[in-house]
Write an enzyme that holds these catalytic residues in place. Structure first.
Site, PDB file in Angstrom:
ATOM      1  N   THR A  38       6.436 -19.128  -9.453  1.00 14.00           N
ATOM      2  CA  THR A  38       7.012 -17.824  -9.083  1.00 14.00           C
ATOM      3  C   THR A  38       5.990 -16.881  -8.467  1.00 14.00           C
ATOM      4  O   THR A  38       6.368 -15.831  -7.935  1.00 14.00           O
ATOM      5  CB  THR A  38       7.539 -17.120 -10.345  1.00 14.00           C
ATOM      6  OG1 THR A  38       6.433 -17.007 -11.272  1.00 14.00           O
ATOM      7  CG2 THR A  38       8.669 -17.895 -11.002  1.00 14.00           C
ATOM      8  N   ASP A  65      -1.291 -23.641  -9.080  1.00 13.64           N
ATOM      9  CA  ASP A  65      -0.983 -24.659 -10.083  1.00 13.64           C
ATOM     10  C   ASP A  65      -0.073 -25.685  -9.398  1.00 13.64           C
ATOM     11  O   ASP A  65       0.101 -25.667  -8.165  1.00 13.64           O
ATOM     12  CB  ASP A  65      -0.377 -24.040 -11.358  1.00 13.64           C
ATOM     13  CG  ASP A  65       1.065 -23.587 -11.182  1.00 13.64           C
ATOM     14  OD1 ASP A  65       1.585 -23.607 -10.039  1.00 13.64           O
ATOM     15  OD2 ASP A  65       1.685 -23.207 -12.195  1.00 13.64           O
ATOM     16  N   HIS A  87      -4.640   7.094  -1.105  1.00 13.22           N
ATOM     17  CA  HIS A  87      -4.590   5.780  -1.761  1.00 13.22           C
ATOM     18  C   HIS A  87      -5.966   5.361  -2.279  1.00 13.22           C
ATOM     19  O   HIS A  87      -6.063   4.567  -3.208  1.00 13.22           O
ATOM     20  CB  HIS A  87      -4.058   4.724  -0.800  1.00 13.22           C
ATOM     21  CG  HIS A  87      -2.673   5.026  -0.309  1.00 13.22           C
ATOM     22  ND1 HIS A  87      -1.581   5.015  -1.136  1.00 13.22           N
ATOM     23  CD2 HIS A  87      -2.215   5.377   0.921  1.00 13.22           C
ATOM     24  CE1 HIS A  87      -0.500   5.324  -0.449  1.00 13.22           C
ATOM     25  NE2 HIS A  87      -0.858   5.556   0.808  1.00 13.22           N
ATOM     26  N   HIS A 105      -1.370   0.261   1.044  1.00 14.23           N
ATOM     27  CA  HIS A 105      -1.455   1.215  -0.080  1.00 14.23           C
ATOM     28  C   HIS A 105      -2.395   0.757  -1.197  1.00 14.23           C
ATOM     29  O   HIS A 105      -3.085   1.576  -1.787  1.00 14.23           O
ATOM     30  CB  HIS A 105      -0.062   1.434  -0.692  1.00 14.23           C
ATOM     31  CG  HIS A 105       0.853   2.209   0.194  1.00 14.23           C
ATOM     32  ND1 HIS A 105       2.044   2.737  -0.244  1.00 14.23           N
ATOM     33  CD2 HIS A 105       0.768   2.545   1.507  1.00 14.23           C
ATOM     34  CE1 HIS A 105       2.655   3.370   0.743  1.00 14.23           C
ATOM     35  NE2 HIS A 105       1.907   3.254   1.828  1.00 14.23           N
ATOM     36  N   CYS A 163       1.863 -20.047  -7.619  1.00 17.53           N
ATOM     37  CA  CYS A 163       2.386 -20.851  -8.729  1.00 17.53           C
ATOM     38  C   CYS A 163       3.896 -20.959  -8.492  1.00 17.53           C
ATOM     39  O   CYS A 163       4.350 -20.711  -7.375  1.00 17.53           O
ATOM     40  CB  CYS A 163       2.011 -20.271 -10.095  1.00 17.53           C
ATOM     41  SG  CYS A 163       2.734 -18.682 -10.510  1.00 17.53           S
TER      42      CYS A 163
HETATM   43  C1  RB5 Z   1       4.950 -23.854 -14.228  1.00 22.95           C
HETATM   44  O1  RB5 Z   1       6.049 -24.601 -14.608  1.00 22.95           O
HETATM   45  C2  RB5 Z   1       5.364 -22.405 -14.011  1.00 22.95           C
HETATM   46  O2  RB5 Z   1       5.571 -21.787 -15.227  1.00 22.95           O
HETATM   47  C3  RB5 Z   1       4.292 -21.677 -13.212  1.00 22.95           C
HETATM   48  O3  RB5 Z   1       4.106 -22.319 -11.988  1.00 22.95           O
HETATM   49  C4  RB5 Z   1       4.562 -20.230 -12.879  1.00 22.95           C
HETATM   50  O4  RB5 Z   1       5.810 -20.053 -12.291  1.00 22.95           O
HETATM   51  C5  RB5 Z   1       4.270 -19.250 -13.915  1.00 22.95           C
HETATM   52  O5  RB5 Z   1       4.385 -18.020 -13.735  1.00 22.95           O
END
Ligand code: RB5
Length: 145
Positions: free
Chosen positions: A69, A8, A135, A100, A67
């Site tokens: 995080t 994203d 595994h 694993h 993304c």
């Molecule tokens: C977008 O702002 C953010 O929420 C997305 O990139 C991500 O971190 C979601 O898990």
């Protein structure tokens, strides 16, 4: 080897870095980029799903999603049957998720992981091997859920 990528807006710059890194690492790797193409706000489930479906259909051997995080897009990828996407924040996690979990995808956070560490994580995951043994049964259990 074919590697699918997607992100994203929060992972866009990291995805571009990883693409550059993979081209330098091994020119025989083919990259399939499922977007996004800028830092304009988009919805990560769309991109995680597209990348995961390419891996599940075997259009790609492996997938990398980013993304902000790595959390949201890994959740999206793991909803596709046959996908085992490990969210990695360290080299150790990258090695272990191949050894694993035989992870066929990894997720990274563009706002939480530096580009340098992210490239080390990608390398560790690509260069590790699934250990098999006990595994294997656990992975079959995941795939049958
Ligand atoms: C977008 O702002 C953010 O929420 C997305 O990139 C991500 O971190 C979601 O898990």
């Amino acid at each position: 080897m074919i590697i699918a990528l997607a992100s994203d807006h929060g992972g866009y710059e990291l995805k571009e870095k990883i693409k550059e890194h993979l081209k330098e690492k091994d020119s025989s790797i083919e990259l399939l980029d499922f977007g996004t193409d800028s830092t304009a706000s988009v919805d990560y489930p769309i991109y995680g799903k597209a990348c995961a479906e390419a891996v599940a259909k075997k259009d790609a051997d492996l997938g990398i999603v980013c993304c902000g995080t790595g959390i949201g897009i890994s959740i999206a990828a793991n909803k596709v049957k046959g996908i085992r996407c490990g969210l990695c924040t360290s080299v150790e996690m990258a090695t272990l998720t191949k050894q694993h979990n035989n992870a066929n995808m990894i997720a990274l956070g563009g706002r939480t992981t530096s580009p340098e560490l992210a490239c080390d994580i990608v390398d560790a995951w690509l260069d590790s091997e699934f250990m098999g043994m006990h595994h294997t049964k656990r992975i079959e259990m995941l795939d049958n859920m």
